[in-house]
Design an enzyme around this catalytic site. Structure first.
Site, PDB file in Angstrom:
ATOM      1  N   CYS A  43       0.778  -1.228   0.000  1.00  0.00           N
ATOM      2  CA  CYS A  43       0.000   0.000   0.000  1.00  0.00           C
ATOM      3  C   CYS A  43       0.824   1.300   0.000  1.00  0.00           C
ATOM      4  CB  CYS A  43      -0.953  -0.017   1.181  1.00  0.00           C
ATOM      5  SG  CYS A  43      -0.203  -0.689   2.680  1.00  0.00           S
ATOM      6  N   HIS A  80      -1.373   7.409   4.274  1.00  0.00           N
ATOM      7  CA  HIS A  80      -0.385   6.324   4.292  1.00  0.00           C
ATOM      8  C   HIS A  80       1.020   6.714   3.852  1.00  0.00           C
ATOM      9  CE1 HIS A  80      -0.856   1.704   4.617  1.00  0.00           C
ATOM     10  NE2 HIS A  80      -0.704   2.290   5.764  1.00  0.00           N
TER      11      HIS A  80
END
Lengths: 512, 512
Positions: free
Chosen positions: A78, A141
């Protein structure tokens, strides 16, 4: 500032059309809407063959736009993929990798010390140069410490979380992940933003949907071009959906989450049409790493096709012809360069940019020969060029992990390919023809002319890439429990500040 | 004759429409065109997610018609599936199975003594009762001895071969397979009908296409309803394509064959439109057994989803609504019952018929709960009911074969599921939820409530099936080199009669 506003053919075309109509020129570049899914796989959409065919809105989006069957993320995990999307650069350049072990995947858990370096130029910051208002909705993120926040890197607005919605945590060993509105936290997962781990019920996709709709309407009213990065996470474990969608899928809770995302995307596209801005809004749908893999080998965490080939749909009514399929090898990094091109901007010239401008593929059907690189950490595991994919290293995960039941290739096992020890093939790579063998089951014979021809084409491309490569400072090496989300900005107002433990920097452990 | 012509709602509707228009009633039932592929798999069509997306005509057919993602053949092998299509009955009923070993697949090679029994009622024979002219183009595969030929079982015309196009043979150990026009051979594969095994070039699909187009035009001119069974075989090994298609696919020679079939189907549908009979012609596309399996487990020869779930598209403009997906569990045997229904006929009442009339699913979107049975020989290997599939026996092939490199599940291996010994689970079947787990990778826990609920639903259905089952006389037990295609009818005219060896009946060997 390395990016310069230049008049592109779009502006010219727009102005010419306006001139023909005898009205004032409207030099506003198109809005840009990137829909990024989390752990959703190539095989999860009806249009990609998912048997339950529960994505009518995405299937319609493909029918009205362009489907990319050969589109790749930049990493099988990710955080690095998301850094690549926003920088247009491979994670090895931006620092979104680790050197703590050979060929290890790494991301940004709460303990991570690093994040997106200030030296990186992110898409929203560059788009400001063309007057764009920008917002990220959902998962960031790229580092959760304050210096890494989206608003420090070009976004005007943020509603969402800095990390994955893992939890619930006990606020002693680890705090629950905060949700931010812009610079300040407004609550935490499992507290103000509940997720029922037993039933899977959570209202988050609906909240993210409303954030998107509201932002679009507001920018439209202000006549400002917008960049909206809709980074939802309902399909990432622990998977969730809101009550009206729970139990509605043939595919279980994961399918419920997909149905809600599909429905939300339908509503977003409908709003664009209703506001009359569909023809002035470029929309792209894709995902950050492998999930349900369709005909491909393995999944997330691996550099087989199932780990990095992603669903991808471009939609821009009146510009991208409807119902097309492009076999352009595409990359999530192309969204950076393509977005700049849409805005009439050029990519920064002071650094290597891996993204390609996809507009020629989308608007004129022109294909560009380009490699796709598959990294794990700072190890180049594989490359695809044309139909040929060469693996220089193979590894799924360690025998130790595998014996504990951690399996990145459930039900799949190709002898000598899905290896549980790191196998080097840098001298004689394993080469597959992805057209005849998308599942990477039958390596070409190293004695065949086809193998030699493919190797002859691939070798100089890889050499050139490796010789020119300047790796960034690795950001994902150091962990420290003291940097976790104990006391995010805004916690005082909410009375939700926690006391961090003593600072003990240590090497992060990346087992695979 | 067990089938009776009855006025169905179609006739009534047609007559009512005609009456409204003030013209004479046109009580002609719709033409029926069944397009049966050979070894083509669920995952081979763009619309089912094949990454190269090289089936634009079939994808358009699906967009204009109805797609069935949950459609099954009746056996993981060719001959029994084809017998099932034309009889509407499981192969265990029609005799298209062997008892020479436990759970063995069998078909009709040249050595086979048996074939379709006279006691079976075939679709073309029944359709005669409603005035249909019928033709089979391509592979028959229900027995090659004269008493088994298509024209003995209701077809008016035949152009094609009785067996697979294996070869070339030496005419001493085995003769090349004949090609027939109607009752007589007109040549043989590799002789009058060449297939270049080195380049893969053969003109056969073009010949089969012309046969189809000519038949359609002729019946249209004669105002006769027709039944055309287009049973082409270019995707069966040895795979072939004609020169304009060779080398044009991203998928190699197999893809070339598919592209030519796709192109041919496009031309057939275009002819129907050009002749103005598209709205009076029901077309169904499917395949005889597993090929490229998309997200499913294993392939041909197995009773996993990859062996028996097939691509399926229904097309009938003006009747079947465009762009629909039906989750009806469908079977190749339904084409028998559905075709009779279209013709205003009822299925025979003196025997068990396994086919379902799919018209309610196609025209009103009504779903019918029904089981799918998976047989190997006379062994019930598995059953699917709703979303649940229960395996009573698992077996891919023997260790002995597997070690010789014969692999029906290349790259796939699910521990305890893809077994190389015959494993019995009749007491506690392995149960999978095909919605959540189409790849049959994660059996439900036998301790779960879901398992018990599924078992409770499945058990009585299987009991009822087995108690009522009357197996037919097995046709695929006895082989004899003397019955091969040495001297087919018509060989004298061509000077192509060969002398058969001494008659030595023996048990056929069915290793898997």
């Amino acid at each position: 500032m390395a990016a310069v506003a230049v008049a592109t053919r779009w502006w010219l075309l727009l102005m010419l059309s306006a001139a023909e109509l005898g009205v004032a020129p409207a030099p506003q570049p198109p809005n840009i809407l990137l829909l990024l899914m989390d752990d959703m796989g190539w095989g999860d959409l009806g249009v990609y063959g998912e048997p339950s065919r529960e994505t009518p809105n995405l299937d319609r989006m493909a029918a009205e736009g362009m489907l990319f069957p050969n589109f790749y993320t930049a990493n099988p995990l990710c955080s690095p993929s998301r850094a690549a999307l926003l920088t247009g650069r491979l994670p090895i350049r931006s620092g979104f990798y680790t050197t703590n072990g050979h060929a290890r995947n790494a991301y940004t858990p709460q303990e991570i010390v690093g994040g997106i370096p200030d030296s990186e130029l992110l898409l929203p910051a560059l788009l400001k140069g063309a007057g764009y208002a920008s917002k990220i909705v959902g998962k960031w993120h790229l580092g959760h410490r304050p210096q890494f926040h989206p608003l420090k890197h070009g976004f005007d607005e943020w509603f969402g979380s800095p990390n994955c919605h893992f939890g619930p945590y006990d606020n002693k060993a680890r705090p629950n992940i905060p949700m931010y509105r812009d610079q300040e936290m407004v609550g935490r997962f499992y507290e103000e933003f509940p997720i029922n781990l037993k039933t899977g019920e959570a209202n988050l996709t609906q909240i993210y949907l409303q954030e998107a709709l509201e932002f679009i309407q507001r920018q439209q009213a202000a006549h400002r071009p917008f960049f909206l990065y809709w980074a939802v996470d309902a399909t990432h474990a622990p998977v969730y959906a809101s009550k009206p969608f729970l139990g509605t899928s043939q595919r279980g809770r994961y399918g419920d989450a997909i149905r809600e995302l599909d429905d939300s995307i339908g509503r977003i596209l409908r709003l664009l049409r209703d506001l009359g801005i569909a023809e002035n809004t470029f929309v792209f749908f894709t995902s950050d790493n492998g999930g349900s893999n369709g005909p491909f080998l393995c999944g997330k965490q691996t550099t087989f096709e199932g780990g990095m080939r992603e669903p991808a749909i471009a939609w821009w009514p009146g510009h991208i012809p409807a119902g097309q399929v492009s076999h352009q090898l595409g990359s999530i990094m192309d969204l950076f360069t393509t977005s700049l091109s849409l805005a009439g901007l050029e990519p920064p010239r002071d650094r290597a940019i891996d993204g390609l401008d996809l507009l020629p593929a989308m608007l004129q059907g022109r294909l560009t020969d380009r490699p796709i690189f598959y990294y794990r950490g700072n190890t180049l595991m594989a490359v695809t060029l044309g139909q040929y994919k060469a693996h220089f290293w193979t590894w799924t995960n360690s025998w130790e992990e595998f014996k504990q039941g951690i399996d990145f290739c459930p039900g799949q096992n190709v002898s000598g390919v899905t290896t549980h020890s790191q196998e080097e093939h840098t001298k004689l790579p394993l080469i597959f023809h992805l057209g005849r063998d998308p599942g990477e089951r039958f390596p070409l014979s190293i004695a065949s002319i086809e193998y030699l021809d493919a190797l002859r084409r691939i070798t100089p491309v890889v050499q050139q890439h490796q010789e020119a490569l300047v790796p960034g400072q690795p950001q994902l090496n150091v962990c420290n429990r003291a940097v976790m989300n104990w006391a995010p900005p805004g916690c005082e107002k909410l009375g939700k500040c926690l006391t961090p433990p003593e600072s003990v920097p240590e090497k992060c452990s990346w087992p695979h």
